[in-house]
Design a protein around this motif. Structure first.
Motif, PDB file in Angstrom:
ATOM      1  N   ALA A  54       0.757  -1.375   0.100  1.00 25.16           N
ATOM      2  CA  ALA A  54      -0.142   0.001   0.191  1.00 25.16           C
ATOM      3  C   ALA A  54       0.817   1.326  -0.013  1.00 25.16           C
ATOM      4  N   ILE A  55       2.134   1.160   0.317  1.00 29.20           N
ATOM      5  CA  ILE A  55       3.021   2.379   0.452  1.00 29.20           C
ATOM      6  C   ILE A  55       3.417   2.917  -0.757  1.00 29.20           C
ATOM      7  N   THR A  56       4.006   2.058  -1.725  1.00 23.69           N
ATOM      8  CA  THR A  56       4.785   2.608  -2.962  1.00 23.69           C
ATOM      9  C   THR A  56       5.063   1.241  -3.770  1.00 23.69           C
ATOM     10  N   PRO A  57       5.177   1.275  -4.992  1.00 23.25           N
ATOM     11  CA  PRO A  57       5.599   0.492  -5.855  1.00 23.25           C
ATOM     12  C   PRO A  57       7.022   0.210  -5.883  1.00 23.25           C
ATOM     13  N   ALA A  58       7.853   1.394  -5.480  1.00 25.79           N
ATOM     14  CA  ALA A  58       9.075   1.709  -5.748  1.00 25.79           C
ATOM     15  C   ALA A  58      10.025   0.922  -4.440  1.00 25.79           C
ATOM     16  N   SER A  59      11.189   0.752  -4.962  1.00 22.50           N
ATOM     17  CA  SER A  59      12.372   0.509  -3.863  1.00 22.50           C
ATOM     18  C   SER A  59      12.463   1.650  -2.796  1.00 22.50           C
ATOM     19  N   ILE A  60      12.452   1.418  -1.562  1.00 21.86           N
ATOM     20  CA  ILE A  60      12.480   2.374  -0.455  1.00 21.86           C
ATOM     21  C   ILE A  60      13.873   2.377  -0.271  1.00 21.86           C
ATOM     22  N   PRO A  61      14.653   3.827  -0.175  1.00 22.47           N
ATOM     23  CA  PRO A  61      16.025   4.080   0.174  1.00 22.47           C
ATOM     24  C   PRO A  61      16.351   3.414   1.570  1.00 22.47           C
ATOM     25  N   ASP A  62      17.570   2.619   1.805  1.00 19.98           N
ATOM     26  CA  ASP A  62      17.763   2.182   2.942  1.00 19.98           C
ATOM     27  C   ASP A  62      17.934   3.340   3.952  1.00 19.98           C
ATOM     28  N   ALA A  63      18.713   4.235   3.412  1.00 14.44           N
ATOM     29  CA  ALA A  63      18.876   5.674   4.424  1.00 14.44           C
ATOM     30  C   ALA A  63      17.648   5.918   4.848  1.00 14.44           C
ATOM     31  N   ALA A  64      16.497   6.042   4.058  1.00 17.81           N
ATOM     32  CA  ALA A  64      15.464   6.506   4.511  1.00 17.81           C
ATOM     33  C   ALA A  64      14.436   5.538   5.345  1.00 17.81           C
ATOM     34  N   ILE A  65      14.807   4.578   5.355  1.00 15.23           N
ATOM     35  CA  ILE A  65      14.216   3.561   6.360  1.00 15.23           C
ATOM     36  C   ILE A  65      14.806   3.575   7.766  1.00 15.23           C
ATOM     37  N   PHE A  81      19.220  12.153   9.986  1.00 21.87           N
ATOM     38  CA  PHE A  81      19.975  11.058   9.378  1.00 21.87           C
ATOM     39  C   PHE A  81      21.233  11.188   9.901  1.00 21.87           C
ATOM     40  N   ASP A  82      21.952   9.918  10.217  1.00 19.04           N
ATOM     41  CA  ASP A  82      23.270   9.992  10.722  1.00 19.04           C
ATOM     42  C   ASP A  82      24.127   9.336   9.493  1.00 19.04           C
ATOM     43  N   CYS A  83      24.349  10.266   8.391  1.00 20.11           N
ATOM     44  CA  CYS A  83      25.146   9.998   7.430  1.00 20.11           C
ATOM     45  C   CYS A  83      25.530  11.271   6.542  1.00 20.11           C
ATOM     46  N   HIS A  84      26.351  10.967   5.452  1.00 17.80           N
ATOM     47  CA  HIS A  84      26.693  12.451   4.999  1.00 17.80           C
ATOM     48  C   HIS A  84      25.520  13.096   4.252  1.00 17.80           C
ATOM     49  N   PRO A  85      25.587  14.425   4.456  1.00 18.55           N
ATOM     50  CA  PRO A  85      24.332  15.168   4.145  1.00 18.55           C
ATOM     51  C   PRO A  85      23.970  14.960   2.697  1.00 18.55           C
ATOM     52  N   GLU A  86      24.942  14.683   1.717  1.00 18.85           N
ATOM     53  CA  GLU A  86      24.331  14.424   0.276  1.00 18.85           C
ATOM     54  C   GLU A  86      23.589  13.164   0.080  1.00 18.85           C
ATOM     55  N   THR A  87      24.047  12.255   0.777  1.00 17.05           N
ATOM     56  CA  THR A  87      23.269  10.832   1.014  1.00 17.05           C
ATOM     57  C   THR A  87      22.116  11.160   1.711  1.00 17.05           C
ATOM     58  N   ALA A  88      22.026  11.976   2.583  1.00 17.54           N
ATOM     59  CA  ALA A  88      20.583  12.109   3.426  1.00 17.54           C
ATOM     60  C   ALA A  88      19.630  13.018   2.423  1.00 17.54           C
ATOM     61  N   ARG A  89      20.207  14.015   1.768  1.00 16.72           N
ATOM     62  CA  ARG A  89      19.494  14.677   0.900  1.00 16.72           C
ATOM     63  C   ARG A  89      18.819  13.787  -0.292  1.00 16.72           C
TER      64      ARG A  89
END
Length: 327
Positions: A54-65, A81-89
């Motif tokens: 029900a959420i989305t047909p796409a792969s959810i980014p691991d950093a977002a999870i 986020f606990d990662c590089h700002p570019e990765t977080a963005r």
């Protein structure tokens, strides 16, 4: 049969006969990303599979999870986020685009929240190595030993067209199941189980083979936590990607073939299913330019599987929910 055609026909057969998600050509390593590619992965549904659909047909980014963004009060994206700002963005933008995050603006800043708590949606992962011709094994033994010692998936299976001898079985780890895939009289694949797979300790420590040289083998021990994260990434990638990652060429000689129960790119000139991305074009002797076949592979996937291409989603419609804070 080419390995590509064998793989597509096997995926079509598994999709018809098993619950869950079937996908192909996915990374199956942890310590060495890209070091191992699994030909086929079957993702078996978990207790909250419908919630994931029900959420989305796409792969959810691991950093977002893994972020501290939850379904309650919206948070400033940089603080979550606990990662590089570019990765977080990138993860934030992708999660918003696919409908896993919803965005709000407060004082010129982007705040985000999950549209729903990430569910426990998958159960077992089954990895299948395709080797139609066991007379040309390549690195088969090393690949299967890596799969077994790492234990990223719950079961490993070797699928082949060849007649399987005792010598073949003795050369691969005993934990690996073996299928012989043959065509029936109705031209549909039949799977003969030569040996059942043994369940692997997917929630325990694993050993990943990195490189083999004369007199030396480099390995890395992988923790249960690292394997759990990799399993989730593998399942998410499988959910978003599926197995229909091929092209149907703009050639009159190639027609959509549905004899396997799903649409496959069959070339009448070559007399087989073909990988259009690598063999089709002006250099082919049977090339006859024409319109690309009008086939909607996403609609076919939706029709044949529990995956939904355009789910209703869980975006909030009420205003002021953030005043309640985290549940």
């Amino acid at each position: 049969m080419t390995e590509f055609a064998f793989e597509l026909e096997l995926c079509a057969t598994l999709e018809e006969r098993r619950d869950g998600i079937v996908a192909r050509q996915l990374g199956g390593s942890v310590a060495d990303p890209g070091g191992r590619v699994l030909d086929v992965v079957c993702v078996e549904p978990g207790p909250a599979f419908d919630e994931r659909v029900a959420i989305t047909p796409a792969s959810i980014p691991d950093a977002a999870i893994e972020s501290d963004v939850g379904p309650g009060r919206a948070r400033y994206w940089k603080d979550a986020f606990d990662c590089h700002p570019e990765t977080a963005r990138r993860a934030t933008e992708r999660a918003v685009d696919i409908g896993f995050f919803e965005r709000e603006r407060h004082n010129g800043r982007d705040y985000v929240r999950q549209v729903a708590r990430y569910p426990d949606w998958f159960d077992r992962l089954v990895g299948i190595e395709n080797k139609p011709d066991l007379g040309r094994p390549g690195d088969l033994e090393s690949q299967l030993r890596t799969d077994v010692s790492l234990g990223l998936v719950d079961e490993v299976i070797l699928a082949t067209e060849s007649y399987v001898t005792r010598a073949h079985l003795n050369r691969i780890p005993e934990e690996v199941g073996v299928w012989r895939v043959r065509r029936r009289r109705d031209d549909r694949p039949a799977i003969e189980v030569v040996r059942e797979p043994t369940s692997l300790p997917a929630d325990d420590w694993g050993v990943e083979l990195l490189e083999e040289r004369p007199g030396r083998t480099d390995v890395e021990v992988v923790s249960p936590a690292a394997k759990a994260r990799a399993r989730r990434r593998l399942a998410e990638r499988a959910y978003g990607k599926g197995w229909r990652t091929f092209d149907l060429p703009a050639c009159r000689t190639c027609r959509p073939d549905e004899s396997s129960g799903a649409t496959l790119p069959y070339c009448e000139w070559a007399g087989r299913v073909v990988d259009a991305a690598t063999v089709c074009g002006p250099a082919c002797g049977g090339y006859d330019p024409g319109d690309e076949p009008a086939v909607d592979l996403e609609a076919e996937r939706e029709r044949r599987t529990p995956w939904e291409g355009d789910p209703a989603g869980k975006r909030r419609r009420q205003a002021g929910l953030d005043r309640f804070g985290e549940p």
